[in-house]
Design a protein around this motif. Structure first.
Motif, PDB file in Angstrom:
ATOM      1  N   THR A 193      42.379  54.910  32.491  1.00  0.00           N
ATOM      2  CA  THR A 193      43.365  55.796  31.865  1.00  0.00           C
ATOM      3  C   THR A 193      42.650  56.827  30.986  1.00  0.00           C
ATOM      4  N   GLY A 194      41.714  56.347  30.162  1.00  0.00           N
ATOM      5  CA  GLY A 194      40.970  57.258  29.280  1.00  0.00           C
ATOM      6  C   GLY A 194      40.097  58.216  30.068  1.00  0.00           C
ATOM      7  N   ARG A 195      39.497  57.724  31.140  1.00  0.00           N
ATOM      8  CA  ARG A 195      38.668  58.594  31.984  1.00  0.00           C
ATOM      9  C   ARG A 195      39.538  59.675  32.631  1.00  0.00           C
ATOM     10  N   GLY A 196      40.728  59.243  33.099  1.00  0.00           N
ATOM     11  CA  GLY A 196      41.666  60.198  33.703  1.00  0.00           C
ATOM     12  C   GLY A 196      42.129  61.234  32.684  1.00  0.00           C
ATOM     13  N   VAL A 197      42.321  60.799  31.437  1.00  0.00           N
ATOM     14  CA  VAL A 197      42.706  61.736  30.370  1.00  0.00           C
ATOM     15  C   VAL A 197      41.609  62.796  30.242  1.00  0.00           C
ATOM     16  N   PHE A 198      40.360  62.343  30.262  1.00  0.00           N
ATOM     17  CA  PHE A 198      39.259  63.304  30.163  1.00  0.00           C
ATOM     18  C   PHE A 198      39.251  64.259  31.371  1.00  0.00           C
ATOM     19  N   TYR A 199      39.409  63.730  32.574  1.00  0.00           N
ATOM     20  CA  TYR A 199      39.415  64.603  33.770  1.00  0.00           C
ATOM     21  C   TYR A 199      40.552  65.621  33.687  1.00  0.00           C
ATOM     22  N   GLY A 200      41.718  65.153  33.205  1.00  0.00           N
ATOM     23  CA  GLY A 200      42.875  66.048  33.100  1.00  0.00           C
ATOM     24  C   GLY A 200      42.629  67.158  32.085  1.00  0.00           C
ATOM     25  N   ILE A 201      42.072  66.792  30.934  1.00  0.00           N
ATOM     26  CA  ILE A 201      41.786  67.801  29.897  1.00  0.00           C
ATOM     27  C   ILE A 201      40.747  68.787  30.424  1.00  0.00           C
ATOM     28  N   ARG A 202      39.707  68.237  31.041  1.00  0.00           N
ATOM     29  CA  ARG A 202      38.628  69.097  31.567  1.00  0.00           C
ATOM     30  C   ARG A 202      39.199  70.110  32.564  1.00  0.00           C
ATOM     31  N   THR A 203      40.073  69.639  33.454  1.00  0.00           N
ATOM     32  CA  THR A 203      40.639  70.542  34.467  1.00  0.00           C
ATOM     33  C   THR A 203      41.525  71.606  33.812  1.00  0.00           C
ATOM     34  N   ALA A 204      42.357  71.186  32.863  1.00  0.00           N
ATOM     35  CA  ALA A 204      43.254  72.150  32.199  1.00  0.00           C
ATOM     36  C   ALA A 204      42.448  73.172  31.389  1.00  0.00           C
ATOM     37  N   LEU A 205      41.373  72.714  30.762  1.00  0.00           N
ATOM     38  CA  LEU A 205      40.590  73.640  29.927  1.00  0.00           C
ATOM     39  C   LEU A 205      39.709  74.578  30.766  1.00  0.00           C
ATOM     40  N   GLU A 206      39.750  74.416  32.076  1.00  0.00           N
ATOM     41  CA  GLU A 206      39.071  75.393  32.934  1.00  0.00           C
ATOM     42  C   GLU A 206      40.017  76.532  33.315  1.00  0.00           C
ATOM     43  N   ASP A 207      41.311  76.363  33.001  1.00  0.00           N
ATOM     44  CA  ASP A 207      42.345  77.307  33.423  1.00  0.00           C
ATOM     45  C   ASP A 207      42.500  78.404  32.357  1.00  0.00           C
ATOM     46  N   SER A 208      41.796  79.518  32.531  1.00  0.00           N
ATOM     47  CA  SER A 208      41.762  80.534  31.468  1.00  0.00           C
ATOM     48  C   SER A 208      43.151  81.155  31.229  1.00  0.00           C
ATOM     49  N   GLU A 209      43.940  81.267  32.292  1.00  0.00           N
ATOM     50  CA  GLU A 209      45.267  81.867  32.133  1.00  0.00           C
ATOM     51  C   GLU A 209      46.169  80.995  31.252  1.00  0.00           C
ATOM     52  N   LEU A 210      46.094  79.676  31.511  1.00  0.00           N
ATOM     53  CA  LEU A 210      46.895  78.726  30.735  1.00  0.00           C
ATOM     54  C   LEU A 210      46.487  78.736  29.264  1.00  0.00           C
ATOM     55  N   LEU A 211      45.176  78.935  29.040  1.00  0.00           N
ATOM     56  CA  LEU A 211      44.645  78.871  27.671  1.00  0.00           C
ATOM     57  C   LEU A 211      44.914  80.141  26.864  1.00  0.00           C
ATOM     58  N   LYS A 212      45.242  81.218  27.570  1.00  0.00           N
ATOM     59  CA  LYS A 212      45.369  82.532  26.904  1.00  0.00           C
ATOM     60  C   LYS A 212      46.185  82.489  25.598  1.00  0.00           C
ATOM     61  N   PRO A 213      47.425  81.921  25.618  1.00  0.00           N
ATOM     62  CA  PRO A 213      48.213  81.941  24.365  1.00  0.00           C
ATOM     63  C   PRO A 213      47.559  81.164  23.220  1.00  0.00           C
ATOM     64  N   THR A 214      46.651  80.244  23.548  1.00  0.00           N
ATOM     65  CA  THR A 214      46.041  79.424  22.489  1.00  0.00           C
ATOM     66  C   THR A 214      44.844  80.133  21.848  1.00  0.00           C
ATOM     67  N   GLY A 215      44.314  81.136  22.550  1.00  0.00           N
ATOM     68  CA  GLY A 215      43.138  81.844  22.044  1.00  0.00           C
ATOM     69  C   GLY A 215      41.846  81.048  22.218  1.00  0.00           C
ATOM     70  N   LEU A 216      41.918  79.906  22.907  1.00  0.00           N
ATOM     71  CA  LEU A 216      40.708  79.087  23.085  1.00  0.00           C
ATOM     72  C   LEU A 216      39.883  79.576  24.268  1.00  0.00           C
ATOM     73  N   SER A 217      38.563  79.390  24.172  1.00  0.00           N
ATOM     74  CA  SER A 217      37.704  79.677  25.323  1.00  0.00           C
ATOM     75  C   SER A 217      37.804  78.497  26.294  1.00  0.00           C
ATOM     76  N   THR A 218      37.359  78.690  27.528  1.00  0.00           N
ATOM     77  CA  THR A 218      37.437  77.602  28.502  1.00  0.00           C
ATOM     78  C   THR A 218      36.337  76.556  28.222  1.00  0.00           C
ATOM     79  N   GLY A 219      36.528  75.367  28.802  1.00  0.00           N
ATOM     80  CA  GLY A 219      35.504  74.311  28.720  1.00  0.00           C
ATOM     81  C   GLY A 219      35.745  73.333  27.577  1.00  0.00           C
ATOM     82  N   VAL A 220      35.277  72.110  27.810  1.00  0.00           N
ATOM     83  CA  VAL A 220      35.444  71.034  26.814  1.00  0.00           C
ATOM     84  C   VAL A 220      34.315  71.077  25.776  1.00  0.00           C
ATOM     85  N   ALA A 221      33.132  71.487  26.214  1.00  0.00           N
ATOM     86  CA  ALA A 221      31.948  71.429  25.339  1.00  0.00           C
ATOM     87  C   ALA A 221      32.187  72.187  24.036  1.00  0.00           C
TER      88      ALA A 221
END
Ligand code: NAD
Length: 470
Positions: A193-221
């Motif tokens: 479950t925790g590993r899947g949470v990480f994979y899900g976050i990693r995938t979402a944080l690669e989506d620059s369009e989705l992140l636009k309103p948050t002002g965050l850069s892409t990537g988990v690092a």
């Protein structure tokens, strides 16, 4: 009967999504309804010799696919309402990640953190016997798994009780997942479950369009993360975010208080400290705060609630500073909280998607138990031979030779755990792209509505195609 806030939130999310669907009202009502519930009270001998009468539940939400599947929660606060809401989330979760099960959930009103192992074993075995009596458990009927307050140990007791009472069952250990490895468990399930949470976050944080309103850069690092709940899901999510993603875990909240260090906490060391001392207090090199709820409101990029539901409500949502909230727990944001966060442009990665890694790998464990063979056994030698031939061909074509160590590394066949992890990774990535497609092609405003809509229509289509209505 007045329904709990959690139940109301789940219904609200369902109804909001269902409005985008073209399926008939009656069919949508069937998708939403909980199909069967077993409410029980049973006696258990306490350690001091007295008798305690416990209340417990099992809710089987949807029979559109069998078996039904879902965890068992041990908590003094568990209610029938909560169990039904959690069972419905299981149905939608399975549909979203294409696990061919209906949803279910169990709950026992017991505090697992205060009870002795002996008492918990008596509770678990009696609860299992009750489920057997009413046909609410079985490899093709209903298959429990761990949830809040339960883990491998409890699943082992369930498997053993089932096996000793159901003598003619050909695959008794397929009656439950999340078992210890020695009882036909699956490597990687505990962390899944925790590993899947990480994979899900990693995938979402690669989506620059989705992140636009948050002002965050892409990537988990480099992202600064606060985690609530250092149990199975929270610990593993934090561990993989730090170890594989390079995130900085600045805050960890537990029920006795929280730790804060803007330079980052070593997740493994914190976990070890809490396991040994039973508390986060006195962890060296970090500030300790008695008010762990306040910690969730600190400045960070990503907040990962991984404890229980209704943690973020209309009361504290205005003060949450995280730009992304990753719902590792089930239902951590109620509808009042969500409304405020949506208006503020906070990105929420919904539980329905994000913690579906647990049931995905439970499905793999069930398949292995039914087949009676491990995933690597049938392929590993073949893979090794294929890779050996490939390496030889590369050496022949290039005229170079690998040394023994390089060659062994190149031809090494994957073990069962890496097969499981790769399949989990693929499932989470694929489900995310499915969500993205629904979001864009149907003009849906947020990920949660897209997740509910996708799941609802998957279940509705299966009812329609199988013609279950008499
Ligand atoms: P767990 O019992 O292993 O851990 C939960 C942790 O949360 C415990 O350490 C507990 O002390 C802590 N906690 C409780 N109240 C808290 C509070 N107010 N503040 C801070 N910490 C608090 O449970 P888990 O299996 O990790 O489950 C956590 C959540 O994830 C639940 O919502 C559960 O339904 C969900 N979930 C679990 C799984 C699974 O495979 N275990 C799968 C999907 C979803």
């Amino acid at each position: 009967m007045s329904r709990s806030a959690f139940f109301q939130s789940v219904n609200h999310y369902f109804n909001r999504a269902a409005r985008h669907s073209k399926y008939p009202k009656g069919l949508l009502e069937q998708v939403r309804a909980c199909n069967a519930v077993y409410r029980m009270r049973f006696p258990v001998r306490a350690d001091d010799g007295t008798i305690k009468v416990l209340e417990a539940f099992r809710a089987e939400h949807s029979f559109h696919r069998l078996p039904t599947k879902g965890g068992i929660r041990y908590s003094e606060k568990v209610t029938l309402d909560e169990t039904i809401a959690l069972a419905s989330l299981m149905t939608y979760k399975c549909a979203l990640v294409e696990v061919p099960f209906g949803g279910a959930k169990g709950g026992v009103q017991v505090n697992p953190f205060a009870a002795s192992p002996g008492f918990l074993e008596r509770v678990t075995r009696r609860y299992t016997a009750e489920l057997i009596r009413k046909n609410f458990i079985g490899p093709d009927i209903d298959v429990p798994a761990p949830d809040y307050g339960t883990g491998e140990r409890e699943m082992g007791w369930i498997a053993d009780t089932y096996k000793s009472l159901r003598l003619n069952e050909p695959h008794p250990f397929a009656c439950v997942t999340g078992k210890p490895l020695a009882m036909q468990g699956l490597p990687g399930r505990k962390e899944a479950t925790g590993r899947g949470v990480f994979y899900g976050i990693r995938t979402a944080l690669e989506d620059s369009e989705l992140l636009k309103p948050t002002g965050l850069s892409t990537g988990v690092a480099g992202k600064r993360v606060i985690v609530q709940g250092l149990g199975n899901v929270g610990y593993h999510a934090a561990y993989f975010l730090q170890k594989e993603g390079g995130a900085i875990i600045v805050g960890i909240a537990e029920y006795e208080g929280g730790l804060w260090n803007p330079d980052g906490l070593d997740v493994e060391a914190v976990f070890k400290h809490r396991r040994e001392t039973k508390s986060l207090t006195e962890f060296p090199g970090a500030e300790f705060h008695h008010d762990s709820k306040e910690l969730l409101e600190r400045e960070c990029d990503l907040l990962v609630p991984a404890a229980l539901e209704d943690v973020i409500t209309a009361e504290n949502a205005p003060r949450i500073q995280a730009k992304v909230i990753a719902e590792a727990a089930n239902g951590p944001i109620d509808k009042g909280g969500e409304e405020i966060l949506l208006k503020r442009g906070v990105l929420m990665l919904p539980d329905l998607y994000l913690n579906a890694g647990g049931v995905t790998v439970s499905y793999f464990e069930w398949l292995k138990n039914k087949a009676g063979v491990s995933f690597d056994r049938m392929i590993s030698r073949r893979e090794e031979l294929m890779k050996r031939e490939l390496v030889q061909e590369i050496e022949r074509l290039t005229g170079k030779t690998f040394d023994d160590e390089q060659r062994e590394h190149l031809i090494l066949a994957p073990g069962e755990e890496s097969i499981v992890n790769a399949a989990l990774d693929q499932t989470m990535t694929r489900a995310y792209h499915k969500l993205g497609h629904v979001l864009k092609s149907r003009d849906i405003p947020d990920l949660r509505t897209a997740a509910f809509l996708s799941a609802i229509e998957h279940v509705a289509a299966s009812y329609e195609h199988h013609g279950i209505f008499p």
